[in-house]
Motif scaffolding. Sequence first.
Motif, PDB file in Angstrom:
ATOM      1  N   ASP A   1       0.803  -1.224   0.000  1.00  0.00           N
ATOM      2  CA  ASP A   1       0.000   0.000   0.000  1.00  0.00           C
ATOM      3  C   ASP A   1       0.832   1.269   0.000  1.00  0.00           C
ATOM      4  O   ASP A   1       0.468   2.269   0.620  1.00  0.00           O
ATOM      5  CB  ASP A   1      -0.951  -0.001   1.213  1.00  0.00           C
ATOM      6  N   ALA A   2       1.971   1.251  -0.701  1.00  0.00           N
ATOM      7  CA  ALA A   2       2.782   2.464  -0.827  1.00  0.00           C
ATOM      8  C   ALA A   2       2.017   3.526  -1.609  1.00  0.00           C
ATOM      9  O   ALA A   2       1.177   3.220  -2.464  1.00  0.00           O
ATOM     10  CB  ALA A   2       4.097   2.141  -1.526  1.00  0.00           C
ATOM     11  N   ASP A   3       2.307   4.777  -1.332  1.00  0.00           N
ATOM     12  CA  ASP A   3       1.635   5.893  -1.976  1.00  0.00           C
ATOM     13  C   ASP A   3       1.851   5.847  -3.490  1.00  0.00           C
ATOM     14  O   ASP A   3       2.996   5.823  -3.965  1.00  0.00           O
ATOM     15  CB  ASP A   3       2.183   7.208  -1.400  1.00  0.00           C
ATOM     16  N   ARG A   4       0.767   5.860  -4.256  1.00  0.00           N
ATOM     17  CA  ARG A   4       0.867   5.722  -5.716  1.00  0.00           C
ATOM     18  C   ARG A   4       1.516   6.940  -6.364  1.00  0.00           C
ATOM     19  O   ARG A   4       2.234   6.814  -7.355  1.00  0.00           O
ATOM     20  CB  ARG A   4      -0.515   5.478  -6.318  1.00  0.00           C
ATOM     21  N   GLY A   5       1.261   8.125  -5.832  1.00  0.00           N
ATOM     22  CA  GLY A   5       1.893   9.308  -6.394  1.00  0.00           C
ATOM     23  C   GLY A   5       3.397   9.250  -6.262  1.00  0.00           C
ATOM     24  O   GLY A   5       4.135   9.600  -7.190  1.00  0.00           O
ATOM     25  N   TRP A   6       3.870   8.811  -5.100  1.00  0.00           N
ATOM     26  CA  TRP A   6       5.312   8.659  -4.882  1.00  0.00           C
ATOM     27  C   TRP A   6       5.876   7.574  -5.797  1.00  0.00           C
ATOM     28  O   TRP A   6       6.937   7.752  -6.409  1.00  0.00           O
ATOM     29  CB  TRP A   6       5.573   8.316  -3.419  1.00  0.00           C
ATOM     30  N   LEU A   7       5.179   6.458  -5.926  1.00  0.00           N
ATOM     31  CA  LEU A   7       5.652   5.381  -6.797  1.00  0.00           C
ATOM     32  C   LEU A   7       5.756   5.843  -8.247  1.00  0.00           C
ATOM     33  O   LEU A   7       6.715   5.503  -8.951  1.00  0.00           O
ATOM     34  CB  LEU A   7       4.713   4.179  -6.701  1.00  0.00           C
ATOM     35  N   ASP A   8       4.765   6.593  -8.709  1.00  0.00           N
ATOM     36  CA  ASP A   8       4.807   7.072 -10.096  1.00  0.00           C
ATOM     37  C   ASP A   8       6.004   7.990 -10.330  1.00  0.00           C
ATOM     38  O   ASP A   8       6.519   8.082 -11.450  1.00  0.00           O
ATOM     39  CB  ASP A   8       3.513   7.827 -10.434  1.00  0.00           C
ATOM     40  N   ARG A   9       6.463   8.650  -9.271  1.00  0.00           N
ATOM     41  CA  ARG A   9       7.594   9.570  -9.404  1.00  0.00           C
ATOM     42  C   ARG A   9       8.928   8.834  -9.348  1.00  0.00           C
ATOM     43  O   ARG A   9       9.846   9.159 -10.112  1.00  0.00           O
ATOM     44  CB  ARG A   9       7.532  10.621  -8.289  1.00  0.00           C
ATOM     45  N   VAL A  10       9.075   7.848  -8.460  1.00  0.00           N
ATOM     46  CA  VAL A  10      10.383   7.218  -8.251  1.00  0.00           C
ATOM     47  C   VAL A  10      10.520   5.867  -8.949  1.00  0.00           C
ATOM     48  O   VAL A  10      11.639   5.417  -9.222  1.00  0.00           O
ATOM     49  CB  VAL A  10      10.680   7.058  -6.748  1.00  0.00           C
ATOM     50  N   LEU A  11       9.404   5.212  -9.238  1.00  0.00           N
ATOM     51  CA  LEU A  11       9.429   3.927  -9.948  1.00  0.00           C
ATOM     52  C   LEU A  11       8.331   3.931 -11.004  1.00  0.00           C
ATOM     53  O   LEU A  11       7.344   3.198 -10.902  1.00  0.00           O
ATOM     54  CB  LEU A  11       9.220   2.757  -8.981  1.00  0.00           C
ATOM     55  N   PRO A  12       8.470   4.775 -12.032  1.00  0.00           N
ATOM     56  CA  PRO A  12       7.406   4.862 -13.039  1.00  0.00           C
ATOM     57  C   PRO A  12       7.188   3.523 -13.732  1.00  0.00           C
ATOM     58  O   PRO A  12       8.122   2.763 -13.967  1.00  0.00           O
ATOM     59  CB  PRO A  12       7.937   5.923 -14.006  1.00  0.00           C
ATOM     60  N   ARG A  13       5.914   3.257 -14.002  1.00  0.00           N
ATOM     61  CA  ARG A  13       5.582   2.008 -14.686  1.00  0.00           C
ATOM     62  C   ARG A  13       6.054   2.079 -16.127  1.00  0.00           C
ATOM     63  O   ARG A  13       5.857   3.080 -16.812  1.00  0.00           O
ATOM     64  CB  ARG A  13       4.075   1.780 -14.642  1.00  0.00           C
ATOM     65  N   ARG A  14       6.698   1.047 -16.584  1.00  0.00           N
ATOM     66  CA  ARG A  14       7.217   1.026 -17.949  1.00  0.00           C
ATOM     67  C   ARG A  14       6.078   0.866 -18.944  1.00  0.00           C
ATOM     68  O   ARG A  14       5.099   0.161 -18.683  1.00  0.00           O
ATOM     69  CB  ARG A  14       8.232  -0.107 -18.110  1.00  0.00           C
ATOM     70  N   PRO A  15       6.180   1.519 -20.115  1.00  0.00           N
ATOM     71  CA  PRO A  15       5.116   1.431 -21.126  1.00  0.00           C
ATOM     72  C   PRO A  15       4.829  -0.017 -21.483  1.00  0.00           C
ATOM     73  O   PRO A  15       5.727  -0.841 -21.642  1.00  0.00           O
ATOM     74  CB  PRO A  15       5.698   2.195 -22.324  1.00  0.00           C
ATOM     75  N   GLY A  16       3.515  -0.320 -21.584  1.00  0.00           N
ATOM     76  CA  GLY A  16       3.120  -1.662 -21.972  1.00  0.00           C
ATOM     77  C   GLY A  16       2.980  -2.629 -20.814  1.00  0.00           C
ATOM     78  O   GLY A  16       2.496  -3.747 -21.007  1.00  0.00           O
ATOM     79  N   ARG A  17       3.381  -2.199 -19.595  1.00  0.00           N
ATOM     80  CA  ARG A  17       3.258  -3.083 -18.446  1.00  0.00           C
ATOM     81  C   ARG A  17       1.882  -2.896 -17.834  1.00  0.00           C
ATOM     82  O   ARG A  17       1.458  -1.777 -17.548  1.00  0.00           O
ATOM     83  CB  ARG A  17       4.340  -2.767 -17.411  1.00  0.00           C
TER      84      ARG A  17
END
Length: 251
Positions: free
Chosen positions: A223-239
């Motif tokens: 349940d890590a913060d999604r905004g933080w995850l999008d900033r530091v571990l962006p989801r790769r295209p197509g995943r």
Amino acid sequence: MSVDALTHLLPSAEPGVQVGGVMRLRVAAVRKADLHLGLVGTTSGSVLRGVPGTRWRPLLAERRRRLQDSGLIPLWDTPEPTSYEIDDEREYSSLERTQRDLAWLGSGILRRIAMFHNVSTAYSTRSWTTGDEWIFELDTHRDVPLAHDIFLDHLMDEVWGLPLRVTRHYCNCHPAGTARRGHQCTFYLEHRRPEVRGVMQIRFRWGDPVYGDDARERLEAVDADRGWLDRVLPRRPGRPADSATRRGGSR
């Protein structure tokens, strides 16, 4: 994580062997999901806030039982310094002196701990002490700018930061997309007054995830913060996006 915190923080003694945990640390109170800690003989305190539903009292009781079954003595309820702690402080006086020398740095960092979440681009931060150095390793994903100058500017800000200065550094920055698997830039910071002891070493590392390609999924699972995850571990295209249901929203 709650069990891990109790294992590493709360002091216990094995007769004839060095005290484990943080000496003189005591449990001051338990209030819902908050564990209040303090140091004997001081007014300092810290609060460990568990996720909703954390039950500290059963965890403390289980930690006590495991220690006693192994022949160790729990120390976190004793109102005064124990003979085990006093003997250890005398036996390892140089280590105690080093810890006191670094206390100003630890206190200052703790008061600015949000920087590692709000300013740093790292998805992982580790730290430990050795001698008079407090070492930090910050790992940044290769798809994210390293941005160590921004972090250092905030850390050493004239008004809100710590009274630190960079005494030496080794920077090996390369633009994203190079053939290198990764690199590290290391900075050594000391107090602006040379007579104050203690060094902060920060290793800014950039490259592939150190915990594997599923690091984001593992953080989403807790349940890590999604905004933080999008900033530091962006989801790769197509995943594909994670389909796990979140229980408590962003924290």
